[in-house]
Design an enzyme around this catalytic site. Structure first.
Site, mmCIF file in Angstrom:
data_model
loop_
_atom_site.group_PDB
_atom_site.id
_atom_site.type_symbol
_atom_site.label_atom_id
_atom_site.label_comp_id
_atom_site.label_asym_id
_atom_site.label_seq_id
_atom_site.Cartn_x
_atom_site.Cartn_y
_atom_site.Cartn_z
ATOM 1 N N CYS A 146 1.055 -1.106 0.111
ATOM 2 C CA CYS A 146 0.151 -0.039 0.244
ATOM 3 C C CYS A 146 0.445 1.264 -0.146
ATOM 4 O O CYS A 146 0.348 2.204 -0.842
ATOM 5 C CB CYS A 146 -0.832 -0.195 1.384
ATOM 6 S SG CYS A 146 0.036 -0.502 2.611
ATOM 7 N N HIS A 243 -1.812 6.919 4.149
ATOM 8 C CA HIS A 243 -0.278 6.529 4.962
ATOM 9 C C HIS A 243 0.074 8.210 4.282
ATOM 10 O O HIS A 243 -0.371 8.375 3.070
ATOM 11 C CB HIS A 243 0.239 5.704 4.226
ATOM 12 C CG HIS A 243 -0.762 3.945 4.535
ATOM 13 N ND1 HIS A 243 -1.114 4.195 6.026
ATOM 14 C CD2 HIS A 243 -0.034 2.267 3.845
ATOM 15 C CE1 HIS A 243 -1.386 2.583 5.995
ATOM 16 N NE2 HIS A 243 -0.753 1.756 4.923
HETATM 17 P P1 NAP Z 1 -7.772 -8.277 7.910
HETATM 18 O O1 NAP Z 1 -8.249 -7.295 7.870
HETATM 19 O O2 NAP Z 1 -6.880 -9.376 8.411
HETATM 20 O O3 NAP Z 1 -8.679 -9.852 6.738
HETATM 21 C C1 NAP Z 1 -8.284 -10.927 6.729
HETATM 22 C C2 NAP Z 1 -9.027 -11.986 5.803
HETATM 23 O O4 NAP Z 1 -8.859 -13.049 5.822
HETATM 24 C C3 NAP Z 1 -10.352 -12.424 6.837
HETATM 25 O O5 NAP Z 1 -11.380 -12.447 5.732
HETATM 26 C C4 NAP Z 1 -10.181 -13.384 7.302
HETATM 27 O O6 NAP Z 1 -10.899 -14.299 7.390
HETATM 28 C C5 NAP Z 1 -9.754 -14.452 6.206
HETATM 29 N N1 NAP Z 1 -8.578 -15.400 6.848
HETATM 30 C C6 NAP Z 1 -7.657 -15.326 7.389
HETATM 31 N N2 NAP Z 1 -7.187 -16.897 7.849
HETATM 32 C C7 NAP Z 1 -7.538 -17.827 6.969
HETATM 33 C C8 NAP Z 1 -7.888 -19.095 6.613
HETATM 34 N N3 NAP Z 1 -7.548 -19.768 7.158
HETATM 35 N N4 NAP Z 1 -8.610 -19.325 5.691
HETATM 36 C C9 NAP Z 1 -9.378 -18.696 4.273
HETATM 37 N N5 NAP Z 1 -9.145 -17.344 4.720
HETATM 38 C C10 NAP Z 1 -8.649 -16.644 6.060
HETATM 39 O O7 NAP Z 1 -6.270 -8.762 6.619
HETATM 40 P P2 NAP Z 1 -6.429 -7.146 5.475
HETATM 41 O O8 NAP Z 1 -5.491 -6.191 5.970
HETATM 42 O O9 NAP Z 1 -7.977 -6.695 4.708
HETATM 43 O O10 NAP Z 1 -5.405 -7.945 4.701
HETATM 44 C C11 NAP Z 1 -5.696 -8.500 3.408
HETATM 45 C C12 NAP Z 1 -4.371 -8.905 2.523
HETATM 46 O O11 NAP Z 1 -3.967 -7.631 1.963
HETATM 47 C C13 NAP Z 1 -3.371 -9.400 3.866
HETATM 48 O O12 NAP Z 1 -2.289 -10.437 3.188
HETATM 49 C C14 NAP Z 1 -2.397 -7.975 3.716
HETATM 50 O O13 NAP Z 1 -0.830 -7.611 3.794
HETATM 51 C C15 NAP Z 1 -2.407 -6.881 2.023
HETATM 52 N N6 NAP Z 1 -2.698 -5.557 1.927
HETATM 53 C C16 NAP Z 1 -3.944 -5.092 3.378
HETATM 54 C C17 NAP Z 1 -4.089 -3.306 3.521
HETATM 55 C C18 NAP Z 1 -4.255 -3.093 4.645
HETATM 56 O O14 NAP Z 1 -4.843 -1.542 3.605
HETATM 57 N N7 NAP Z 1 -4.868 -3.572 5.384
HETATM 58 C C19 NAP Z 1 -3.091 -2.907 2.551
HETATM 59 C C20 NAP Z 1 -2.352 -4.081 0.877
HETATM 60 C C21 NAP Z 1 -2.259 -4.827 0.791
HETATM 61 P P3 NAP Z 1 -11.746 -14.659 8.521
HETATM 62 O O15 NAP Z 1 -12.824 -13.114 8.917
HETATM 63 O O16 NAP Z 1 -12.697 -15.905 8.189
HETATM 64 O O17 NAP Z 1 -10.961 -15.089 9.714
#
Ligand code: NAP
Length: 351
Positions: A146, A243
């Site tokens: 990001c 950010h």
């Molecule tokens: P998050 O809020 O923690 O969401 C994680 C997601 O993954 C949830 O839907 C969760 O489902 C699912 N998950 C977790 N364990 C799992 C499993 N064993 N099997 C299947 N699904 C599973 O994370 P996020 O911030 O959205 O980030 C998601 C990805 O995007 C990450 O790789 C992160 O590095 C990347 N990213 C994030 C941002 C940001 O600004 N947040 C920016 C760029 C990239 P449940 O709800 O069912 O647990």
């Protein structure tokens, strides 16, 4: 145009919710599968998710049953916003099933055959998809980190017009960048955390691939990395979304303030991509005010897809320095991924 059926992996997370919010009203894509972990699978989406966005949850999504992340061939395109721990395996399974995966996760970003795309900057790198070895139309395309996205959008016109030797960047990154629930409030309120695991390395390496050279005739060699020295220091701050960065740049040439402002203001995506539904009219917006950009005031510029710049001034060490703001879950994640997917469709990778 008949809408393309798509799945969202990690639909209940911080980025997944943004994807849900943006995709249910998208003119090209039809989200028919919302996937998450076994904890959520089988439950109605409205029950499984803790909806944290100010925009209301799309009605259609609320009653959909959350599916597990196993491949389902009723979709042709998958948006992945999974935890990195599980994404490596899940994304490969979908690609192996013949589905194009557009991913937010770090897992495949630096793989030699995987395009790492910012559509305004290096859409030509999508041709790397042809060197991937998945069956049918299967493939993996990635969205950069990001912070990388915002910074590289500002650097690209400088690199093209003046040459770029070195970059020093200090980030102040929003809490939503850590997902939900993310950093505990008692760690972040009235505070700042000068550490984000793995972030500095991503900011120092991903831009070199994105700004690197790709020769389609020698696709097997992958991308030739750009030669730019980058030093990053990343901090988590108590801001909800957006950010901020303080960036210093050393350019090849001596240039004036007016020349830098001019290349930023004229920067546009390639003509062929101007009609993509998520393409902002102006990828870079410069604010000529002494105290901007600010996250609360400026993060939604261009529906969260424009990078906002300000405070361009001389730097005693590097030559020039400026401030930058980029919406981390829209331009830096969900919106950016959707724009990459639109470019894949436009360039025929789903035909
Ligand atoms: P998050 O809020 O923690 O969401 C994680 C997601 O993954 C949830 O839907 C969760 O489902 C699912 N998950 C977790 N364990 C799992 C499993 N064993 N099997 C299947 N699904 C599973 O994370 P996020 O911030 O959205 O980030 C998601 C990805 O995007 C990450 O790789 C992160 O590095 C990347 N990213 C994030 C941002 C940001 O600004 N947040 C920016 C760029 C990239 P449940 O709800 O069912 O647990």
């Amino acid at each position: 145009m008949t809408k393309i059926p798509v799945a969202i992996l990690g639909a209940t997370g911080a980025v997944g919710q943004r994807l849900v919010s943006l995709l249910f009203s998208h003119p090209w894509f039809d989200p028919v599968l919302l996937c998450a972990s076994e904890r959520s699978a089988g439950r109605p989406y409205a029950e499984a998710v803790r909806w944290v966005l100010a925009d209301p949850m799309p009605e259609q999504a609320a009653s959909m049953k959350v599916a597990p992340c196993t491949p389902d061939l009723k979709v042709r395109l998958v948006f992945s916003a999974l935890d990195a721990d599980v994404a490596t395996k899940a994304e490969a399974e979908w690609a192996r099933a013949g589905v194009l995966v557009v991913s937010n996760t770090r897992c495949y970003r630096m793989d030699k055959t995987v395009p790492l795309i910012i559509p305004e900057v290096n859409g030509d790198h999508l041709q790397l998809l042809k060197s991937q070895d998945w069956p049918g139309k299967g493939g993996i395309v990635t969205n950069p980190n990001c912070s990388t996205i915002g910074m590289v959008l500002a650097l690209k016109p400088l690199a093209d017009s003046f040459g770029l030797d070195a970059v020093h960047v200090v980030t102040m990154q929003a809490a939503s960048g850590a997902g939900y629930p993310g950093v505990p409030s008692l760690d972040l309120l009235d505070n700042m955390v000068p550490y984000i695991s793995g972030e500095e390395d991503k900011l120092e390496t991903e831009p070199l691939k994105i700004l690197g050279h790709f020769d389609e005739a020698a696709a097997e060699k992958g991308i030739q990395s750009a030669r730019i020295a980058i030093s990053a220091s990343c901090n988590r701050v108590p801001v909800s979304d957006g950010h901020s960065m303080s960036v210093s740049v050393r350019l090849h040439k001596k240039v004036t303030e007016a020349e830098i402002l001019s290349v930023w203001r004229q920067f546009r995506c390639p003509v062929s991509d101007r009609q993509l539904p998520s393409m902002p009219a102006q990828p870079l917006v410069y604010l000529d005010l002494p105290d901007r950009p600010q996250p609360r005031l400026d993060r939604n510029t261009g529906d969260g897809m424009s990078v906002v710049l300000g405070r361009l001034r001389p730097c005693a060490l590097f030559g020039w320095k400026f401030s930058l703001l980029s919406h981390n879950t829209i331009r830096g994640a969900a919106g950016g991924t959707i724009l990459v997917a639109e470019q894949c469709v436009q360039r025929g990778f789903l035909d």
